[in-house]
Design a protein around this motif. Sequence first.
Motif, mmCIF file in Angstrom:
data_model
loop_
_atom_site.group_PDB
_atom_site.id
_atom_site.type_symbol
_atom_site.label_atom_id
_atom_site.label_comp_id
_atom_site.label_asym_id
_atom_site.label_seq_id
_atom_site.Cartn_x
_atom_site.Cartn_y
_atom_site.Cartn_z
ATOM 1 N N CYS A 613 0.904 -1.187 -0.090
ATOM 2 C CA CYS A 613 0.044 -0.026 -0.210
ATOM 3 C C CYS A 613 0.875 1.150 0.153
ATOM 4 N N PRO A 614 1.801 1.496 -0.963
ATOM 5 C CA PRO A 614 2.530 2.535 -1.148
ATOM 6 C C PRO A 614 1.836 3.900 -1.470
ATOM 7 N N GLN A 615 2.128 4.975 -0.501
ATOM 8 C CA GLN A 615 1.291 6.339 -0.745
ATOM 9 C C GLN A 615 -0.358 6.009 -0.469
ATOM 10 N N ASN A 616 -0.512 5.227 0.605
ATOM 11 C CA ASN A 616 -1.832 5.088 0.995
ATOM 12 C C ASN A 616 -2.782 4.405 0.011
ATOM 13 N N GLU A 617 -2.237 3.635 -1.087
ATOM 14 C CA GLU A 617 -2.986 3.114 -2.099
ATOM 15 C C GLU A 617 -2.536 1.666 -2.139
ATOM 16 N N CYS A 618 -3.640 0.650 -1.987
ATOM 17 C CA CYS A 618 -3.082 -0.741 -1.950
ATOM 18 C C CYS A 618 -3.219 -1.128 -3.494
ATOM 19 N N ILE A 619 -2.202 -1.680 -3.927
ATOM 20 C CA ILE A 619 -2.176 -2.250 -5.490
ATOM 21 C C ILE A 619 -2.273 -3.705 -5.535
ATOM 22 N N SER A 620 -2.970 -4.017 -6.717
ATOM 23 C CA SER A 620 -3.296 -5.407 -6.865
ATOM 24 C C SER A 620 -2.573 -5.754 -8.509
ATOM 25 N N ILE A 621 -1.639 -4.715 -8.886
ATOM 26 C CA ILE A 621 -0.848 -4.901 -10.100
ATOM 27 C C ILE A 621 0.397 -4.254 -9.857
ATOM 28 N N TYR A 622 1.432 -4.995 -10.508
ATOM 29 C CA TYR A 622 2.896 -4.472 -10.259
ATOM 30 C C TYR A 622 3.592 -4.900 -11.512
ATOM 31 N N LYS A 623 3.788 -3.613 -12.228
ATOM 32 C CA LYS A 623 4.630 -3.804 -13.629
ATOM 33 C C LYS A 623 3.935 -4.477 -14.587
ATOM 34 N N ASN A 624 2.499 -3.997 -14.675
ATOM 35 C CA ASN A 624 1.511 -4.593 -15.519
ATOM 36 C C ASN A 624 0.837 -6.045 -15.496
ATOM 37 N N ARG A 625 1.296 -6.606 -14.284
ATOM 38 C CA ARG A 625 1.013 -7.990 -14.098
ATOM 39 C C ARG A 625 0.283 -7.951 -12.636
ATOM 40 N N PRO A 626 -0.972 -8.841 -12.527
ATOM 41 C CA PRO A 626 -1.470 -9.001 -11.411
ATOM 42 C C PRO A 626 -0.766 -9.836 -10.372
ATOM 43 N N ILE A 627 -0.676 -9.132 -9.068
ATOM 44 C CA ILE A 627 0.226 -9.883 -8.095
ATOM 45 C C ILE A 627 -0.951 -10.886 -7.102
ATOM 46 N N TYR A 628 -2.194 -10.779 -7.506
ATOM 47 C CA TYR A 628 -3.079 -11.841 -6.726
ATOM 48 C C TYR A 628 -3.522 -12.694 -7.494
ATOM 49 N N ARG A 629 -3.835 -14.138 -7.193
ATOM 50 C CA ARG A 629 -4.148 -15.145 -7.955
ATOM 51 C C ARG A 629 -5.740 -15.350 -7.683
ATOM 52 N N ASP A 630 -6.291 -14.357 -6.865
ATOM 53 C CA ASP A 630 -7.703 -14.443 -7.019
ATOM 54 C C ASP A 630 -8.207 -13.036 -6.191
ATOM 55 N N ALA A 631 -8.893 -13.202 -5.195
ATOM 56 C CA ALA A 631 -9.132 -11.877 -4.621
ATOM 57 C C ALA A 631 -8.436 -11.378 -3.378
ATOM 58 N N ASP A 632 -7.492 -12.577 -2.668
ATOM 59 C CA ASP A 632 -6.961 -12.194 -1.544
ATOM 60 C C ASP A 632 -5.716 -12.927 -1.276
#
Length: 652
Positions: A613-632
């Motif tokens: 959650c950098p800069q108070n924004e929780c991310i789900s994508i890093y370098k244009n790829r999802p970092i999750y395999r589902d919702a959590d």
Amino acid sequence: MIFARGLMNFRYDINGLRAIAVLAVVLFHFNPQWLPGGFAGVDVFFVISGFLMTSIIFSGVEKNTFNLFKFYNARANRIVPVLAAMSAVLLVFGWFYLLPTDYRDLGRQIEKSSLFISNLLFAKGGGYFDTAEHTKWLLHTWSLSVEWQFYIFFPIIIIALKKFLSFRNLKLIVLGLFLASFIYCIYATHKDSKTAYFLLTSRAWEMLLGGLAFLYPWSLKNKSHQIVTQCLGIVLIIASYFLMSKDTPWPGYMALIPVFGAYLIVVANYQNNFLINNPISNSIGKWSYSIYVWHWPLVVLGFYFAFENWWIYGIPLSILLGFLSYQFIEKINFQRYSSWKEIYKVKPFYIFLIILACGYAVKETDGMKFHYSKEVIVALEELDGTNPYKCDSGLRNRDVEECKIGNQDNIKAIVIGDSHADSLTTAVASAFDLKREGIISIVTASCPLLLNANVRDASNNDDCQNINKKRFQLIESKKYENIPIVLISRLPVYLEGQNDVERVKNEGEKAPLYFSKNESLHKNDLYKLTSKDLTETLCRASKHNPVYITYPVPEFSTNIPKTVAKNLFFNESIPTTMSYKEYLPRASKSRALIADAAQFCDAKVLDPTTILCPQNECISIYKNRPIYRDADHLSEYGNKVLTPMFKNALNP
């Protein structure tokens, strides 16, 4: 369902019974709250099918006129065209509107349903009432497969035994098969109802009871007796629709209520009851097979695109499509043939081959993956981004499994927890040089290291306490004394319930999954109990090992890889981030409990949100790829983002 006509005069009571059954199933699927036991309509259909098929088989056998090929040909003429038409429509729809993973699954389902073995496919899933099943476009074809399997084996058994037994003894064989299947059904449902639900062996008794209604008819010559018997049957069926629910083990002995109700209506043989013999029920009954075949894809359509109040449109559409399908497909009079040598003349046989080939092609090409953009494919690859070491075997009733990664002679950390621990195992492993160092992962889905906890997982297992006892036996054996223990879990789900919108929408699973022996705890009491148990856990584990515990990772309300893929495929803008403030309402209580227990027991806390959650924004994508395999759950690609956190903590 199969609704073939028998050899007797048209039975208006049975036609009305079809209407009662199919409407119940449709209402249940579009809104389970209206008719919680509406799924029992399928059991009613099984009785009808058993009665009609037994009448055809035994009437022919008794007269020595029964022709097996002609029997199969007649069934195929009726079943295959509608099923194939529905499958063809879904294949065309899927090309334009389904993601490749979903299109691949559709292809597999079409392949299996064409072969009438889809019930075996779905028996391997999470169960008929599981949320994930609502994305399976052909889930309802399990019942067609069960009936077709019955049609294959039942006449073969009767023909084979006819050479050795009298007609009277053949009827006794049917009675014996009924009893054997019913007893097995009770046993199988008790042992594993999710599998028993789909299998012929635990469903055959329902069709065989319908067969017994033909073989041992009641002589109700008194009109009042017929009416009473029929009305009692109606009452039993309607009662089952309201008294049963998805929580009722099915199809155990409770299934006898709607099944026996249908049996009573069949044996009563009363044609003039306006409740089931009226213009509406007559029409719905005629269209019932087509309604059944078309309604479920409409249910999934509403679920897939998250349409609000979809039942308002879905239910009328089901009936309309059923009518059109009956008029323009079912009523086609395909010629029947009597010899296996004439199979090449059977038109439904070619329809079957075409649909089978199409389904197989879609499955084998991974959902025709070639016609999607590279970005969509990359996003969906994260769905399979699970721990490659397969540390969680899924077997709960077992000894603690020490999943070793890296150099087994120099263990540097032990990861313990639930599926979230499994998803972060390789992030911990990446903090070390695995040629010289190694870690151990001890993980079981839906089971955090939390003393005294009963956890209700997806399979309703409640053996987490026993698993944790075995875990502590290993810890306190001092086999790995002084080696850091990293505790990771999805604590919010045990306290607050599910967060995935699709799960909550379908199942209403907002209740906590973590219970003490008193499952009626008030929320505040649940927090106090968890605080006590967590403190006891950390202090006890800290006696022999340094303990690290992670705060919960951010949880999203939708499947991230699929959301990213949908945004790309449909040019939509469904949110894939959330603010830190949105993360806190669900996680704050868990964070507070972890912080207090860790401070009291001198354990160290690791906070994934400092990275996620950098800069108070929780991310789900890093370098244009999802970092999750589902919702959590973080994917194998995504969990490496947290490696620096573990490296700094475990390699100070």
